[in-house]
Design a protein around this motif. Structure first.
Motif, PDB file in Angstrom:
ATOM      1  N   GLY A 219       0.656  -1.342  -0.224  1.00 21.72           N
ATOM      2  CA  GLY A 219       0.138   0.217   0.097  1.00 21.72           C
ATOM      3  C   GLY A 219       1.152   1.437  -0.505  1.00 21.72           C
ATOM      4  N   LEU A 220       0.010   2.579   0.156  1.00 26.38           N
ATOM      5  CA  LEU A 220       1.006   3.665   0.555  1.00 26.38           C
ATOM      6  C   LEU A 220       1.651   3.957   1.468  1.00 26.38           C
ATOM      7  CD1 LEU A 220       1.824   5.963  -1.177  1.00 26.38           C
ATOM      8  CD2 LEU A 220      -0.276   7.637  -0.564  1.00 26.38           C
ATOM      9  N   LEU A 221       2.581   4.581   1.936  1.00 27.20           N
ATOM     10  CA  LEU A 221       2.643   4.106   3.241  1.00 27.20           C
ATOM     11  C   LEU A 221       2.693   5.637   4.007  1.00 27.20           C
ATOM     12  CD1 LEU A 221       6.600   1.784   3.452  1.00 27.20           C
ATOM     13  CD2 LEU A 221       4.476   0.896   3.254  1.00 27.20           C
ATOM     14  N   VAL A 222       2.475   5.691   4.511  1.00 26.05           N
ATOM     15  CA  VAL A 222       2.016   6.834   5.679  1.00 26.05           C
ATOM     16  C   VAL A 222       3.304   7.821   5.761  1.00 26.05           C
ATOM     17  CG1 VAL A 222       1.773   8.012   8.005  1.00 26.05           C
ATOM     18  CG2 VAL A 222       0.721   5.876   7.416  1.00 26.05           C
ATOM     19  N   THR A 223       4.249   7.465   5.542  1.00 26.73           N
ATOM     20  CA  THR A 223       5.464   8.682   5.570  1.00 26.73           C
ATOM     21  C   THR A 223       6.540   7.448   4.674  1.00 26.73           C
ATOM     22  OG1 THR A 223       6.833  10.332   5.441  1.00 26.73           O
ATOM     23  CG2 THR A 223       6.798   8.543   7.402  1.00 26.73           C
ATOM     24  N   ASP A 224       8.019   7.956   3.527  1.00 25.34           N
ATOM     25  CA  ASP A 224       8.619   7.774   3.672  1.00 25.34           C
ATOM     26  C   ASP A 224       9.661   6.964   4.293  1.00 25.34           C
ATOM     27  OD1 ASP A 224      11.257   6.546   2.440  1.00 25.34           O
ATOM     28  OD2 ASP A 224      11.505   8.424   0.946  1.00 25.34           O
ATOM     29  N   PRO A 225       9.103   5.433   4.145  1.00 32.01           N
ATOM     30  CA  PRO A 225      10.607   4.084   5.824  1.00 32.01           C
ATOM     31  C   PRO A 225      11.428   4.275   6.092  1.00 32.01           C
ATOM     32  CG  PRO A 225       9.865   2.868   3.694  1.00 32.01           C
ATOM     33  CD  PRO A 225       8.732   4.392   2.471  1.00 32.01           C
ATOM     34  N   ARG A 226      12.566   5.161   4.270  1.00 31.33           N
ATOM     35  CA  ARG A 226      14.030   5.331   4.931  1.00 31.33           C
ATOM     36  C   ARG A 226      13.930   6.331   6.097  1.00 31.33           C
ATOM     37  NH1 ARG A 226      14.567   6.180  -1.582  1.00 31.33           N
ATOM     38  NH2 ARG A 226      12.930   7.458  -0.975  1.00 31.33           N
ATOM     39  N   VAL A 227      13.145   7.247   6.041  1.00 38.60           N
ATOM     40  CA  VAL A 227      13.021   8.437   7.134  1.00 38.60           C
ATOM     41  C   VAL A 227      12.689   7.772   8.556  1.00 38.60           C
ATOM     42  CG1 VAL A 227      12.503  10.624   6.868  1.00 38.60           C
ATOM     43  CG2 VAL A 227      13.433   9.868   4.697  1.00 38.60           C
ATOM     44  N   PRO A 229      12.061   4.382   9.593  1.00 36.19           N
ATOM     45  CA  PRO A 229      11.438   2.700   9.604  1.00 36.19           C
ATOM     46  C   PRO A 229      10.075   2.455  10.575  1.00 36.19           C
ATOM     47  CG  PRO A 229      13.714   3.309   9.619  1.00 36.19           C
ATOM     48  CD  PRO A 229      13.083   4.498  10.321  1.00 36.19           C
ATOM     49  N   GLY A 230       9.536   1.951   9.634  1.00 35.41           N
ATOM     50  CA  GLY A 230       8.336   0.970  10.419  1.00 35.41           C
ATOM     51  C   GLY A 230       6.999   1.601  10.135  1.00 35.41           C
ATOM     52  N   ALA A 231       7.480   3.009   9.011  1.00 37.23           N
ATOM     53  CA  ALA A 231       6.060   3.568   8.389  1.00 37.23           C
ATOM     54  C   ALA A 231       5.039   2.339   8.145  1.00 37.23           C
ATOM     55  CB  ALA A 231       6.365   4.866   7.839  1.00 37.23           C
ATOM     56  N   PHE A 232       3.411   2.380   8.472  1.00 40.61           N
ATOM     57  CA  PHE A 232       2.389   1.476   8.082  1.00 40.61           C
ATOM     58  C   PHE A 232       1.733   1.856   6.374  1.00 40.61           C
ATOM     59  CE2 PHE A 232       1.552   3.503  11.800  1.00 40.61           C
ATOM     60  CZ  PHE A 232       0.479   4.073  10.974  1.00 40.61           C
ATOM     61  N   PRO A 233       1.127   1.313   6.153  1.00 42.78           N
ATOM     62  CA  PRO A 233       0.221   1.850   4.925  1.00 42.78           C
ATOM     63  C   PRO A 233      -0.677   2.192   5.581  1.00 42.78           C
ATOM     64  CG  PRO A 233       0.973  -0.794   4.935  1.00 42.78           C
ATOM     65  CD  PRO A 233       1.100  -0.539   5.954  1.00 42.78           C
ATOM     66  N   ILE A 234      -1.167   3.340   4.732  1.00 42.40           N
ATOM     67  CA  ILE A 234      -2.073   3.817   4.442  1.00 42.40           C
ATOM     68  C   ILE A 234      -3.619   2.709   4.299  1.00 42.40           C
ATOM     69  CG2 ILE A 234      -3.781   6.244   3.963  1.00 42.40           C
ATOM     70  CD1 ILE A 234      -1.397   7.342   2.927  1.00 42.40           C
ATOM     71  N   GLU A 235      -4.206   3.119   5.524  1.00 48.42           N
ATOM     72  CA  GLU A 235      -6.037   2.546   4.933  1.00 48.42           C
ATOM     73  C   GLU A 235      -6.871   2.732   4.313  1.00 48.42           C
ATOM     74  OE1 GLU A 235      -7.622   0.966   8.977  1.00 48.42           O
ATOM     75  OE2 GLU A 235      -5.809   1.112   9.678  1.00 48.42           O
ATOM     76  N   VAL A 236      -7.141   3.754   4.309  1.00 50.12           N
ATOM     77  CA  VAL A 236      -8.303   4.223   3.860  1.00 50.12           C
ATOM     78  C   VAL A 236      -7.908   5.982   2.755  1.00 50.12           C
ATOM     79  CG1 VAL A 236     -10.762   5.612   3.092  1.00 50.12           C
ATOM     80  CG2 VAL A 236      -9.753   2.950   4.235  1.00 50.12           C
ATOM     81  N   MET A 237      -7.554   6.733   1.703  1.00 56.90           N
ATOM     82  CA  MET A 237      -7.589   7.937   1.203  1.00 56.90           C
ATOM     83  C   MET A 237      -8.883   8.293   0.360  1.00 56.90           C
ATOM     84  SD  MET A 237      -3.273   7.385   0.334  1.00 56.90           S
ATOM     85  CE  MET A 237      -3.995   8.487   0.001  1.00 56.90           C
ATOM     86  N   THR A 238      -8.914   9.777   0.493  1.00 58.85           N
ATOM     87  CA  THR A 238      -9.126  10.572  -0.646  1.00 58.85           C
ATOM     88  C   THR A 238      -8.913   9.962  -2.201  1.00 58.85           C
ATOM     89  OG1 THR A 238      -9.442  12.070  -0.203  1.00 58.85           O
ATOM     90  CG2 THR A 238     -11.183  11.191   1.304  1.00 58.85           C
ATOM     91  N   TYR A 239      -8.861  10.450  -3.450  1.00 57.89           N
ATOM     92  CA  TYR A 239      -8.125  10.379  -4.479  1.00 57.89           C
ATOM     93  C   TYR A 239      -7.336  12.187  -3.991  1.00 57.89           C
ATOM     94  CZ  TYR A 239     -11.927   7.607  -7.089  1.00 57.89           C
ATOM     95  OH  TYR A 239     -12.746   6.098  -6.521  1.00 57.89           O
ATOM     96  N   ARG A 240      -7.845  12.951  -3.469  1.00 57.89           N
ATOM     97  CA  ARG A 240      -7.213  13.785  -3.360  1.00 57.89           C
ATOM     98  C   ARG A 240      -6.209  13.526  -2.581  1.00 57.89           C
ATOM     99  NH1 ARG A 240     -11.786  18.297  -1.414  1.00 57.89           N
ATOM    100  NH2 ARG A 240      -9.901  19.556  -1.202  1.00 57.89           N
ATOM    101  N   GLU A 241      -5.866  12.956  -1.365  1.00 57.95           N
ATOM    102  CA  GLU A 241      -5.378  13.169  -0.449  1.00 57.95           C
ATOM    103  C   GLU A 241      -4.060  12.481  -1.280  1.00 57.95           C
ATOM    104  OE1 GLU A 241      -6.844  12.903   4.132  1.00 57.95           O
ATOM    105  OE2 GLU A 241      -6.927  11.562   1.988  1.00 57.95           O
ATOM    106  N   LEU A 242      -4.490  11.460  -2.189  1.00 58.06           N
ATOM    107  CA  LEU A 242      -2.791  10.664  -2.978  1.00 58.06           C
ATOM    108  C   LEU A 242      -3.098  11.833  -4.293  1.00 58.06           C
ATOM    109  CD1 LEU A 242      -2.023   8.510  -4.136  1.00 58.06           C
ATOM    110  CD2 LEU A 242      -3.944   8.058  -6.004  1.00 58.06           C
ATOM    111  N   ARG A 243      -3.201  12.513  -4.600  1.00 59.02           N
ATOM    112  CA  ARG A 243      -2.692  13.318  -5.866  1.00 59.02           C
ATOM    113  C   ARG A 243      -2.080  14.402  -4.603  1.00 59.02           C
ATOM    114  NH1 ARG A 243      -1.745  15.478  -9.666  1.00 59.02           N
ATOM    115  NH2 ARG A 243      -2.037  17.836 -10.576  1.00 59.02           N
ATOM    116  N   GLU A 244      -2.217  15.118  -3.819  1.00 56.91           N
ATOM    117  CA  GLU A 244      -1.299  16.261  -2.690  1.00 56.91           C
ATOM    118  C   GLU A 244      -0.092  15.366  -2.204  1.00 56.91           C
ATOM    119  OE1 GLU A 244      -1.621  18.691  -1.845  1.00 56.91           O
ATOM    120  OE2 GLU A 244      -4.424  19.178  -2.206  1.00 56.91           O
ATOM    121  N   LEU A 245      -0.464  13.741  -2.024  1.00 57.51           N
ATOM    122  CA  LEU A 245       0.963  12.504  -1.452  1.00 57.51           C
ATOM    123  C   LEU A 245       1.917  12.535  -2.598  1.00 57.51           C
ATOM    124  CD1 LEU A 245      -0.658  10.445   1.600  1.00 57.51           C
ATOM    125  CD2 LEU A 245       1.533  12.548   1.846  1.00 57.51           C
TER     126      LEU A 245
END
Ligand code: ASP
Length: 459
Positions: A219-227, A229-245
């Motif tokens: 999935g799309l992770l909450v943030t870059d796991p290289r920065v 470690p352990g950042a986990f996947p986002i469960e639900v998001m909107t198309y607009r949020e995807l666009r922003e991220l």
């Protein structure tokens, strides 16, 4: 008609026979998975080549009048290896010979690299179709481009709707990703990673209940796991949020893949072929009941390598036409800006460094001075800026989100150089020194989500 799921599998999901087996298991596990959109075989390891890259190399060699048989043989080996190990009966000999012949011809005619690049998906699609007992539909039949290579969405949706017929129970189709044809029948491709776009177009054309995008991350992770470690996947998001991220640096889906499904409200699910039981990330419209915000923020993304150009002029706020002249200079020089925060007598332009290479920074500053009648110090710049976007529909109308964000950065000793918050309250963007980037992302993560120690961060 029963609900149809369109399942796109990326290059790493189809890199070798073992991955093909996982794909078969996933597709056959759900009768609704009736359309599969494959990429070309990707890398098996970090030192490996993607089949698409090998094919671009073949074209470049052929166009330079050099022998490309050696590189093409590597392409052939990849496909033969997969077919043999899986015991597929497709006779690859003539298929490969035809592709090799055409790549040579196209290059001699001064043709584009698009035909060559498309063969990865075209051949892989035939193997996947046999593996699944599905009908192979060549993408040239259903994905349409105009003579300039611009994608024709309306024509493609109609062709897909017309060609794929689900009246026969259990019938499946394979439509190779990445390419199609123009009105003259010449092969055209999307930009790199474009199988995502094919998947979205096919999902839209058949009116799918969901567009599944199978990849190698859960999935799309909450943030870059290289920065963090352990950042986990986002469960639900909107198309607009995807666009922003994604604009801010998080990558998982080709950006043109969002529009076709978004317009039709078809949810997208990002899942890992290597961990199919994981829920993945679901991307839905803001009106979807699933989009009800549970968490304050959805994700944190960022990009480095920006410069801020600052303009200062007494009484700027009452100088009519100032902004227009600034933008005209940028437009005439073909420079796009990312953000334009302004004060009473100041205006800042945040511009990506790549747009200012080759002496263009000094040139644009000189033009701005000239055009606006400003003296030396009134037009200045500050380099080494990183932008960090904290995105979340949960922040809107919630007092305290920005205080928490700025407080976290202050506590971490990070100076904020630029602040930009859209009126949608969907994101807060801060600009910090490049050297502070990682520290800033970790501070925001810790403030909103948790310690990033691999747990669920309080979720
Ligand atoms: N195979 C193509 C690429 O490598 C398209 C894709 O995989 O989506 O860019």
């Amino acid at each position: 008609m029963n609900a149809v799921r369109v399942s796109k599998f990326g290059g790493t999901s189809l890199a070798d026979a073992a991955q093909f087996r996982k794909v078969r298991e996933i597709v056959l596990a759900d009768a609704a998975r009736r359309v599969v959109v494959p990429s070309a075989p990707g890398r098996r390891s970090s030192e490996d080549d993607k089949v698409t890259d090998l094919l671009y190399r073949c074209h470049a060699l052929a166009a330079a009048g050099e022998d490309f048989a050696g590189v093409f043989a590597e392409v052939g080996e990849r496909f033969r290896g997969i077919a043999d190990e899986l015991g597929l009966s497709l006779d690859l000999g003539p298929v490969l010979a035809e592709a090799e012949h055409q790549i040579g011809l196209v290059a001699i005619d001064g043709g584009s690299a698009e035909y060559a690049a498309s063969r990865g998906e075209a051949i892989n699609g035939r193997l996947v179709a046999e593996l699944l007992g599905a009908e192979y539909v060549d993408a040239v039949e259903v994905i349409r481009f105009d003579g300039e290579g611009r994608f024709d969405a309306a024509a493609s949706y109609a062709l897909v709707a017309d060609r794929l017929d689900f009246s026969e129970e259990g019938k499946r189709y394979v439509v190779p990703g990445f390419y199609g044809a123009d009105y003259e029948g010449a092969v055209r491709t999307f930009s790199r990673g474009g199988s995502d776009v094919t998947g979205a177009v096919v999902a839209r054309g058949v009116g799918a209940s969901v567009y599944e995008n199978w990849t190698d991350v859960p999935g799309l992770l909450v943030t870059d796991p290289r920065v963090v470690p352990g950042a986990f996947p986002i469960e639900v998001m909107t198309y607009r949020e995807l666009r922003e991220l994604s604009y801010s640096g998080a990558t998982v889906l080709h950006e043109d893949a969002v529009f076709p499904v978004r317009e039709a409200g078809i949810p997208v699910v990002i899942k890992s072929t290597n961990a199919p039981a994981e829920p993945g990330t679901r991307i839905v419209s803001g009106h979807d009941p699933e989009a009800a915000a549970i968490y304050e923020i959805t994700g944190i993304a960022g990009r480095k390598d920006f410069t801020v150009i600052t303009l200062e002029k007494a009484m700027m706020n009452s100088a009519v036409g100032f902004g227009r002249r600034v933008l005209t200079v940028l437009e005439e020089m073909g420079i796009s800006f990312e953000h334009m925060p302004s004060g009473i007598d100041t205006m800042s332009l945040v511009v990506a460094d790549e747009a200012l290479e080759g002496g263009r920074l000094e040139a644009v500053k000189a033009r701005l001075r000239e055009e606006l009648g400003l003296i030396e110090d009134e037009v200045d710049h500050d380099a080494d800026l990183a932008l960090i976007a904290t995105v979340g529909r949960g922040m809107s109308r919630k007092p305290g989100s920005s205080a928490k964000l700025f407080g976290a950065l202050a506590d971490a000793g990070v100076n904020i150089r630029v602040i930009d918050q859209g009126s949608s309250e969907l994101n807060i963007i801060v600009g910090v020194a490049t050297a502070d980037y990682e520290k800033a992302v970790r501070a925001i993560y810790a403030a909103f989500i948790g310690d990033g120690g691999g747990g669920d961060g309080g979720r």
